[in-house]
Structures are given as C-alpha cells and as structure tokens.
Design a protein around this motif. Sequence first.
Motif, PDB file in Angstrom:
ATOM      1  N   ILE A  90       0.850  -1.195   0.000  1.00 13.67           N
ATOM      2  CA  ILE A  90       0.000   0.000   0.000  1.00 13.67           C
ATOM      3  C   ILE A  90       0.885   1.245   0.000  1.00 13.67           C
ATOM      4  CG2 ILE A  90      -1.742   1.312   1.276  1.00 13.67           C
ATOM      5  CD1 ILE A  90      -2.604  -1.354   2.548  1.00 13.67           C
ATOM      6  N   THR A  91       0.601   2.164  -0.878  1.00 17.04           N
ATOM      7  CA  THR A  91       1.301   3.435  -0.897  1.00 17.04           C
ATOM      8  C   THR A  91       0.680   4.362   0.146  1.00 17.04           C
ATOM      9  OG1 THR A  91       1.909   3.286  -3.231  1.00 17.04           O
ATOM     10  CG2 THR A  91       1.838   5.491  -2.264  1.00 17.04           C
ATOM     11  N   VAL A  92       1.526   4.932   1.002  1.00 18.13           N
ATOM     12  CA  VAL A  92       1.067   5.875   2.020  1.00 18.13           C
ATOM     13  C   VAL A  92       1.735   7.216   1.770  1.00 18.13           C
ATOM     14  CG1 VAL A  92       0.883   6.391   4.492  1.00 18.13           C
ATOM     15  CG2 VAL A  92       0.785   4.009   3.700  1.00 18.13           C
ATOM     16  N   THR A  93       0.923   8.261   1.722  1.00 19.75           N
ATOM     17  CA  THR A  93       1.457   9.609   1.536  1.00 19.75           C
ATOM     18  C   THR A  93       1.067  10.489   2.713  1.00 19.75           C
ATOM     19  OG1 THR A  93      -0.484  10.433   0.343  1.00 19.75           O
ATOM     20  CG2 THR A  93       1.254   9.396  -0.968  1.00 19.75           C
ATOM     21  N   HIS A  94       1.785  11.581   2.856  1.00 19.73           N
ATOM     22  CA  HIS A  94       1.430  12.567   3.885  1.00 19.73           C
ATOM     23  C   HIS A  94       1.618  13.967   3.320  1.00 19.73           C
ATOM     24  CE1 HIS A  94       5.654  13.445   5.737  1.00 19.73           C
ATOM     25  NE2 HIS A  94       5.758  13.156   4.464  1.00 19.73           N
ATOM     26  N   ILE A  95       1.277  14.965   4.122  1.00 24.74           N
ATOM     27  CA  ILE A  95       1.296  16.349   3.672  1.00 24.74           C
ATOM     28  C   ILE A  95       2.438  17.080   4.361  1.00 24.74           C
ATOM     29  CG2 ILE A  95      -0.081  18.439   3.393  1.00 24.74           C
ATOM     30  CD1 ILE A  95      -1.283  15.945   2.062  1.00 24.74           C
ATOM     31  N   THR A  96       3.137  17.905   3.621  1.00 27.48           N
ATOM     32  CA  THR A  96       4.256  18.658   4.190  1.00 27.48           C
ATOM     33  C   THR A  96       4.180  20.119   3.767  1.00 27.48           C
ATOM     34  OG1 THR A  96       5.666  18.155   2.276  1.00 27.48           O
ATOM     35  CG2 THR A  96       5.768  16.632   4.153  1.00 27.48           C
ATOM     36  N   ARG A  97       4.770  20.962   4.583  1.00 24.53           N
ATOM     37  CA  ARG A  97       5.013  22.365   4.243  1.00 24.53           C
ATOM     38  C   ARG A  97       3.752  23.131   3.853  1.00 24.53           C
ATOM     39  NH1 ARG A  97      10.774  22.182   0.867  1.00 24.53           N
ATOM     40  NH2 ARG A  97      11.941  21.021   2.469  1.00 24.53           N
ATOM     41  N   TYR A  98       2.645  22.792   4.423  1.00 26.65           N
ATOM     42  CA  TYR A  98       1.395  23.487   4.099  1.00 26.65           C
ATOM     43  C   TYR A  98       1.064  24.563   5.120  1.00 26.65           C
ATOM     44  CZ  TYR A  98      -0.720  20.798   7.846  1.00 26.65           C
ATOM     45  OH  TYR A  98      -1.002  20.274   9.080  1.00 26.65           O
ATOM     46  N   LEU A 307      -3.618  12.117  -7.463  1.00 32.09           N
ATOM     47  CA  LEU A 307      -3.547  12.156  -8.926  1.00 32.09           C
ATOM     48  C   LEU A 307      -2.195  11.644  -9.413  1.00 32.09           C
ATOM     49  CD1 LEU A 307      -5.281  15.593  -9.625  1.00 32.09           C
ATOM     50  CD2 LEU A 307      -6.148  13.329 -10.265  1.00 32.09           C
ATOM     51  N   ASN A 308      -1.129  12.010  -8.713  1.00 35.90           N
ATOM     52  CA  ASN A 308       0.203  11.532  -9.091  1.00 35.90           C
ATOM     53  C   ASN A 308       0.323  10.025  -8.917  1.00 35.90           C
ATOM     54  OD1 ASN A 308       1.020  14.099  -9.759  1.00 35.90           O
ATOM     55  ND2 ASN A 308       2.111  14.475  -7.846  1.00 35.90           N
ATOM     56  N   PHE A 309      -0.280   9.508  -7.849  1.00 41.87           N
ATOM     57  CA  PHE A 309      -0.273   8.056  -7.628  1.00 41.87           C
ATOM     58  C   PHE A 309      -0.986   7.340  -8.765  1.00 41.87           C
ATOM     59  CE2 PHE A 309      -2.826   4.446  -6.058  1.00 41.87           C
ATOM     60  CZ  PHE A 309      -1.807   3.566  -5.752  1.00 41.87           C
ATOM     61  N   LEU A 310      -2.137   7.841  -9.155  1.00 44.37           N
ATOM     62  CA  LEU A 310      -2.904   7.215 -10.237  1.00 44.37           C
ATOM     63  C   LEU A 310      -2.181   7.312 -11.577  1.00 44.37           C
ATOM     64  CD1 LEU A 310      -6.474   8.486  -9.262  1.00 44.37           C
ATOM     65  CD2 LEU A 310      -5.546   6.175  -8.957  1.00 44.37           C
ATOM     66  N   ALA A 311      -1.311   8.326 -11.710  1.00 50.00           N
ATOM     67  CA  ALA A 311      -0.544   8.492 -12.942  1.00 50.00           C
ATOM     68  C   ALA A 311       0.821   7.791 -12.862  1.00 50.00           C
ATOM     69  CB  ALA A 311      -0.340   9.977 -13.222  1.00 50.00           C
ATOM     70  N   ASN A 312       1.007   6.980 -11.807  1.00 50.49           N
ATOM     71  CA  ASN A 312       2.276   6.277 -11.590  1.00 50.49           C
ATOM     72  C   ASN A 312       3.451   7.224 -11.442  1.00 50.49           C
ATOM     73  OD1 ASN A 312       1.208   3.586 -11.666  1.00 50.49           O
ATOM     74  ND2 ASN A 312       1.013   3.802 -13.887  1.00 50.49           N
ATOM     75  N   LYS A 313       3.185   8.393 -10.866  1.00 49.89           N
ATOM     76  CA  LYS A 313       4.235   9.359 -10.560  1.00 49.89           C
ATOM     77  C   LYS A 313       4.082   9.786  -9.101  1.00 49.89           C
ATOM     78  CE  LYS A 313       4.239  11.128 -15.312  1.00 49.89           C
ATOM     79  NZ  LYS A 313       4.010  12.342 -16.169  1.00 49.89           N
ATOM     80  N   PRO A 314       4.235   8.843  -8.181  1.00 44.79           N
ATOM     81  CA  PRO A 314       3.891   9.115  -6.765  1.00 44.79           C
ATOM     82  C   PRO A 314       4.701  10.263  -6.165  1.00 44.79           C
ATOM     83  CG  PRO A 314       5.146   7.077  -6.973  1.00 44.79           C
ATOM     84  CD  PRO A 314       4.780   7.483  -8.361  1.00 44.79           C
ATOM     85  N   SER A 315       4.028  11.030  -5.295  1.00 50.46           N
ATOM     86  CA  SER A 315       4.656  12.123  -4.568  1.00 50.46           C
ATOM     87  C   SER A 315       4.182  12.084  -3.125  1.00 50.46           C
ATOM     88  CB  SER A 315       4.297  13.475  -5.211  1.00 50.46           C
ATOM     89  OG  SER A 315       2.877  13.651  -5.254  1.00 50.46           O
TER      90      SER A 315
END
Length: 319
Positions: A90-98, A307-315
């Motif tokens: 599972i890909t897990v992302t978080h938020i930074t610098r907001y 959106l980046n994950f779905l485009a295979n460009k994870p961030s």
Amino acid sequence: MNNKGIILDAKSLGSDINLSSFQEIMPFQIFGATRGDQVATRIESCSVVFTNKVVINEALIQKNPQLRYIGILATGTNNVDLIAAKKQGITVTHITRYGTDSVAQHTWGLILSLVTQQYRYQQAVKQGRWSVSPFFCLLDFPIIELASKKLVIVGYGELGKRVAKIGESFGMEVLLAQVPGSPQQDSKSRLPLAEAFAQADIVSLHCPLTEQTKHLINDETLSWLYPHAYLINTARGDLIDEVALLQALMSNRLAGAGLDVLSVEPPAADHPLIVAELPNLLITPHCAWGSQQARQRLVDQAKKHLLNFLANKPSGVVC
C-alpha cells in the motif's frame, strides 16, 4: 484497481474547506467523523482511504487486501501502521510544508502575548482597573522587549527557520539547539541542549516527536533555564513532561509558557495545566495550523498526491 475512495474525518479540516473536487477523480464517500468501531465497515470496499487522525492499524490493513492507497491528511504518520502497509504493498502519503506561515505566526502570537502581557492587560481593562487608574495608563505587569534577547530554536526545519527569521527581525539573537536523534545534532552550528538553554530568553520547540525527543522538556532540562525564560510549544504535546512544566510554572522557575499542543488531545476537562489557571500560561487548542489558507493548501496537496499516484508518478510518499 477498484477506484473508490473515502475520507474518514473531513470535519477535522474545518467546515470551510470544499472537498467536492475529489469526486472528479473517482467516487468518494466523505464522512465528517469516524469512530474506531466504524472504520472496518466504512473502508471495506475502498481502494483509497484518506485519514487525518483516524487510526488505520495492522488488523484493518490485513483485513482489506483491496487497499492500495492511504493518504494521511497531516504531516505526522503515527496513526497508520506503515510497516503493515508496506508489507501489503500500500502506498502511504502525507502532507508537508502546508502550514508554515500559519504555525509561525501563531508561535509569535503566543510569544508576543506573553512578553507584552496583552492578555492580562485586556483582562484588567474589562475589570475596570484602567477606568479607576489615577494615571493615563496601567503598568501593572512587566513588559519585555525582544530586541537583544536570545531565541533558542529546537528543531531547525522549515518551521524553525521561519520562526527564527521572524525573531531576527525583532533584533533577537537566534541559537540552534541539538535535537536528540537528529542527523544534524552534531552540526557545529547546533549547541548542546544544556548550553543553549542556559542562554535562552525564549525556547521554541519545532522538532518531531520521536522516542528520543519524548519528554525532551522535563524536570532536568527545565532546570537549565533561567527563571526569566519562556517556553513555546507548537509542535507535539509529548515533547513536554506536563507535570514537570506545571511544577516549574507554579514555583516561578519559569517565566511563562505558550502551548498549542498537549499530550492528549482533546484534553480532559480537568487536565492539570488547564485547571491550574496560571497567569503565566497560555494554551490554545491545537489551532496553530488552522488558517483557511493552510488547510486549503493541505487539501490541494492531498489531491495532487492522489492524482500523481494514479498516474504512476507518486509524490509525498512515506512508504
């Protein structure tokens, strides 16, 4: 992948943030809040889950093989079992610098309120004390100028740097303290904690909560500060041993403290720091990050990561 998403605790982001744009990506269910006993049922058909503080533990991950993406709507990742997620792919992302601007200005709001005693003077005005004063002003509480004072930053990431820059604009001297466990702790620009605290007029905490930094502020480290020093925490509540802090404030071993975080949130109504009603203690309800602009940046970044994950460009990936 069965593209169906869910946001578990949208209300934690405030009521003035529009999340409808997520529906443009895939079908989304948006819940204001989710109790622990509701999580399993709500995520069982979802491949994408967003959570701010709702816990996604190992058991939930193992029971949901359809999960492909967990988006944490915050910087901290302790509410998701990252080891279990990685094991299951599972890909897990978080938020930074907001929230840099929002938290930095809140930090300085606490500092300025303490050193100018604005809140106490406001109370005095409402109590009628100015109206009966024989002079044109009240000077009942000491006011401190920040110019030439020393500001100790504990945690010199983006937030620490922003707070430091503002401090310099007030004419303060900025000192950087070593953070236990940090790769920067041995940097020549970082002073040992005891050495930095011994010079501090104000200490501001901006380091992450780790095993090494839990209760970084305790009875011993507080003893390194002079009684005229102020302590500010807009990072994580468990950086401070709250019992030790309360004792230091009550015994006047510390001039004051400004806290936006506590060890348990929300705190019990009878939390010792809250019921103490100390004139040298300011507590705000973990709202430093909460400007509308910061929360909108958070949501925009979360959408971009998906959106980046779905485009295979994870961030924004943490695992």
